[in-house]
Design an enzyme around this catalytic site. Structure first.
Site, PDB file in Angstrom:
ATOM      1  N   PHE A 134     -19.166  -6.138  52.713  1.00  0.00           N
ATOM      2  CA  PHE A 134     -20.321  -6.320  51.830  1.00  0.00           C
ATOM      3  C   PHE A 134     -19.933  -7.308  50.737  1.00  0.00           C
ATOM      4  O   PHE A 134     -19.003  -7.052  49.974  1.00  0.00           O
ATOM      5  CB  PHE A 134     -20.748  -4.989  51.207  1.00  0.00           C
ATOM      6  N   ASP A 219     -12.375 -10.743  47.797  1.00  0.00           N
ATOM      7  CA  ASP A 219     -13.545 -10.281  47.067  1.00  0.00           C
ATOM      8  C   ASP A 219     -13.147  -8.993  46.356  1.00  0.00           C
ATOM      9  O   ASP A 219     -13.102  -7.926  46.955  1.00  0.00           O
ATOM     10  CB  ASP A 219     -14.700 -10.052  48.052  1.00  0.00           C
ATOM     11  N   LYS A 248     -18.477  -6.178  38.523  1.00  0.00           N
ATOM     12  CA  LYS A 248     -18.505  -4.756  38.180  1.00  0.00           C
ATOM     13  C   LYS A 248     -17.634  -4.459  36.959  1.00  0.00           C
ATOM     14  O   LYS A 248     -18.048  -4.635  35.832  1.00  0.00           O
ATOM     15  CB  LYS A 248     -18.122  -3.912  39.384  1.00  0.00           C
TER      16      LYS A 248
END
Length: 396
Positions: A134, A219, A248
């Site tokens: 993702f 990532d 985040k």
């Protein structure tokens, strides 16, 4: 406090939301419009690394809002300089570009890799990614993701993202051709159910990409900034990637992300990359406060202690109920169940009284835990005791 129904209906429908409105929060706890409190083990999907409303972030926002909010990314500002230096000095990277979301940072990583391919690999543009990965919700990052069914959403996809299998080096090798420029992966696949890339795989992948003259992109939107017990997850494997993305936790709850690259890969020309809000001093001042909290002496030691506590507690719960164990790194963990109880447990936990519990089930047979990195030992024990009782309630 009643719910503003007209205002609720004015919001675009993008997901199923429960009939409650959160109005306050402190640390590991949220409060809704009725005054009910919830122990939060989602924390905005691993965003609130210091919990809700931490003092360092509030202080940074207050100070910076009185000084300068956004002079435009066409000019330097001191907080962005300060945060970039901290990231560079704590990692193997030399340059940082700030953005607003993990998807935007990953989009930038894709663009940077393709630019590098134009300059150094005769226009090579393909980036090998992984099944069940993702990387975001832009068209390019959805195409890069290996989430089931996403190849049919918003078709046609962006070309150039062949999919390999995580922890299977030969599946990567089989996809390399003269149009390949990079390999991109999450050190821990969160949406897939908290599936870590092994140390051996990451080391072998770094060797393979160097042998083939390819870039390695990590990532770390979810795994970066202390989530795995190291500041960056790639450090567990002892490797040095070429590009890294952060999101985040870097902002602790405010919109902030980063694209980090080694000097040899930092090939954007003027005009290739930008953004109206990117690197603004209000958000990067918060980023500095978060960074300094995460790197304070003893903080990551405490993260690892709480991770060991959570892991052992989940193992005990799994053994008691005949589940299939737990997995993860640091305070990104999953309980793998023996049946598809996930959604029922999430709902029962939220509806628990007098206090609720917020959990996440990315797969029907799995619960994912992403507490604040400064979660207390008592809060972990409370969550585990409540979860034990909830399993009994759901399965009776």
């Amino acid at each position: 406090m009643t719910i503003d129904r007209a205002g609720l209906n004015a919001l675009m429908e993008i997901t199923s939301r429960p009939e409650l409105v959160f109005v306050g929060g402190q640390g590991s706890w949220l409060q809704d419009n009725t005054g009910k409190r919830y122990l939060d083990f989602i924390q905005g999907w691993a965003v609130n690394c210091l919990g809700h409303n931490p003092a360092p972030m509030i202080d940074a926002l207050a100070r910076q809002s009185h000084a300068l909010i956004n002079p435009s990314p066409a000019f330097y500002n001191q907080p962005s300089i300060d945060l970039a230096r901290r990231i560079v000095e704590s990692s193997c990277f030399d340059r940082v570009f700030f953005a607003n979301s993990g998807a935007e940072a990953n989009e930038g990583a894709i663009k940077l890799a393709r630019k590098w391919g134009q300059l150094h690999r005769k226009g090579a543009y393909k980036i090998i990614t992984f099944d069940h990965s993702f990387h975001g919700r832009t068209l390019a990052t959805m195409s890069a993701s290996g989430k089931a069914g996403w190849d049919r959403k918003f078709a046609p996809q962006v070309d150039g993202f062949p999919k390999a299998e995580l922890n299977d080096l030969e599946s990567v090798r089989a996809l390399i051709d003269d149009q390949t420029v990079a390999v991109m992966l999450e050190p821990v696949q969160g949406e897939a159910g908290v599936v870590p890339a092994t140390r051996e795989f990451l080391q072998a992948l770094r060797t393979l990409t160097r042998e083939q003259g390819l870039l390695l992109i990590v990532d770390e939107v979810q795994t970066g900034m202390g989530r795995t017990g190291r500041l960056y997850a790639y450090q567990h494997a002892g490797i040095e990637p070429d590009i890294m993305t952060l999101g985040k936790g870097i902002g602790g709850g405010v919109p902030l992300s980063a694209l980090c690259a080694r000097e040899a890969v930092s090939c954007f020309e003027h005009g290739d990359q930008g953004g109206t809000y990117n690197g603004n001093p209000l958000m990067t001042a918060v980023g500095v406060a978060v960074f300094d909290a995460l790197t304070a002496p003893g903080f990551l030691d405490a993260v690892n202690a709480r991770a060991a506590q959570l892991s052992s507690g989940l193992i005990a719960l799994s053994d008691k109920w005949g589940m299939q164990g737990e997995r993860g790194v640091g305070l990104l963990r999953a309980l793998v169940m023996d049946r598809d109880d996930g959604p029922a447990l999430v709902e029962a936990a939220r509806n628990r009284a007098p206090e609720g519990l917020l959990l996440n089930a990315p797969r029907p047979n799995l619960l994912r835990f992403m507490p604040a990195l400064n979660v207390s030992a008592d809060e972990i024990d409370t969550m585990l005791a409540w979860l034990d009782a909830l399993v009994a309630q759901v399965r009776r």
